[in-house]
Design a protein around this motif. Structure first.
Motif, PDB file in Angstrom:
ATOM      1  N   UNK A   2       0.823  -1.195   0.000  1.00 41.47           N
ATOM      2  CA  UNK A   2       0.000   0.000   0.000  1.00 41.47           C
ATOM      3  C   UNK A   2       0.863   1.253   0.000  1.00 41.47           C
ATOM      4  N   UNK A   3       0.270   2.334  -0.462  1.00 40.82           N
ATOM      5  CA  UNK A   3       0.970   3.609  -0.564  1.00 40.82           C
ATOM      6  C   UNK A   3       0.727   4.433   0.693  1.00 40.82           C
ATOM      7  N   UNK A   5       1.387   8.078   2.123  1.00 42.30           N
ATOM      8  CA  UNK A   5       1.753   9.383   1.586  1.00 42.30           C
ATOM      9  C   UNK A   5       1.556  10.479   2.632  1.00 42.30           C
ATOM     10  N   UNK A   6       1.755  11.724   2.212  1.00 37.87           N
ATOM     11  CA  UNK A   6       1.646  12.850   3.144  1.00 37.87           C
ATOM     12  C   UNK A   6       0.257  12.956   3.774  1.00 37.87           C
ATOM     13  N   UNK A   7      -0.764  12.645   3.009  1.00 37.13           N
ATOM     14  CA  UNK A   7      -2.119  12.699   3.550  1.00 37.13           C
ATOM     15  C   UNK A   7      -2.282  11.700   4.694  1.00 37.13           C
ATOM     16  N   UNK A   8      -1.744  10.495   4.501  1.00 34.42           N
ATOM     17  CA  UNK A   8      -1.788   9.493   5.567  1.00 34.42           C
ATOM     18  C   UNK A   8      -0.969   9.968   6.765  1.00 34.42           C
ATOM     19  N   UNK A 123      -8.337   0.729   5.345  1.00 33.15           N
ATOM     20  CA  UNK A 123      -8.451  -0.310   4.326  1.00 33.15           C
ATOM     21  C   UNK A 123      -7.712   0.180   3.092  1.00 33.15           C
ATOM     22  N   UNK A 124      -6.765  -0.620   2.634  1.00 31.57           N
ATOM     23  CA  UNK A 124      -5.964  -0.264   1.473  1.00 31.57           C
ATOM     24  C   UNK A 124      -6.403  -1.085   0.269  1.00 31.57           C
ATOM     25  N   UNK A 155      -6.453   6.014  -2.369  1.00 31.26           N
ATOM     26  CA  UNK A 155      -7.481   4.985  -2.540  1.00 31.26           C
ATOM     27  C   UNK A 155      -7.791   4.261  -1.250  1.00 31.26           C
ATOM     28  N   UNK A 156      -7.000   4.501  -0.221  1.00 32.24           N
ATOM     29  CA  UNK A 156      -7.265   3.903   1.085  1.00 32.24           C
ATOM     30  C   UNK A 156      -8.505   4.557   1.687  1.00 32.24           C
TER      31      UNK A 156
END
Length: 164
Positions: A2-3, A5-8, A123-124, A155-156
């Motif tokens: 899974x990716x 990123x900065x948002x996560x 959920x990824x 998309x998570x």
């Protein structure tokens, strides 16, 4: 995979800001302890690594383990027995939230004891076909209420539930 990123990372930082204690199983604690104490000191450290490293170094850490002998890391307490009673005491103390990272065995045990008030489930969009079931061996139905749902750019999906 899974990716992340900065948002996560921003979402993770806001969850950490709401907590002044972290709870780990022994395995997850070893992983965290091997990286986070010095992650923010590296010349190539990202903003997230600097922020989370600072949080990790200051947060009170509780490790659930019957076999871990001692830990000399700052702000670290090992809980060896009477886990439910010890956590009930922690929950009664003044302060912010207690955050659990990973530690699926701890989550299962604490879910069985009714000691988890909120769940953040990510959920990824990846099917791996195996892994560690988070809610394996839960013997009773536990009703949850969805508080929020956020679809991340990766998309998570981030689902926030509270226990009824």
């Amino acid at each position: 995979m899974f990716k992340v990123d900065e948002e996560f990372f921003d979402m993770s930082a806001s969850l950490c800001d709401a907590a002044d204690a972290a709870l780990y199983g022994k395995g997850t604690y070893y992983i965290m302890q091997s990286y986070w104490p010095t992650a923010g000191d590296k010349p190539t450290a990202s903003a997230h690594d600097k922020q989370h490293s600072q949080w990790y170094n200051h947060v009170n850490k509780y490790v659930l383990s019957k076999t871990l002998k001692s830990e000399e890391a700052p702000n670290t307490t090992i809980i060896r027995g009477n886990v439910a009673e010890e956590l009930k005491k922690l929950k009664q103390q003044e302060g912010k939230n207690i955050q659990i990272f990973g530690s699926p065995g701890v989550v299962r045990s604490l879910t069985q004891e009714g000691l988890i008030d909120e769940y953040w489930i990510f959920i990824y969009p990846v099917i791996i076909g195996n892994g560690i079931p988070l809610f394996k061996d839960i013997k009773q139905q536990i009703n949850l209420t969805l508080v929020s749902c956020k679809i991340l750019k990766s998309g998570a999906v981030a689902l926030h539930y509270i226990r009824n």
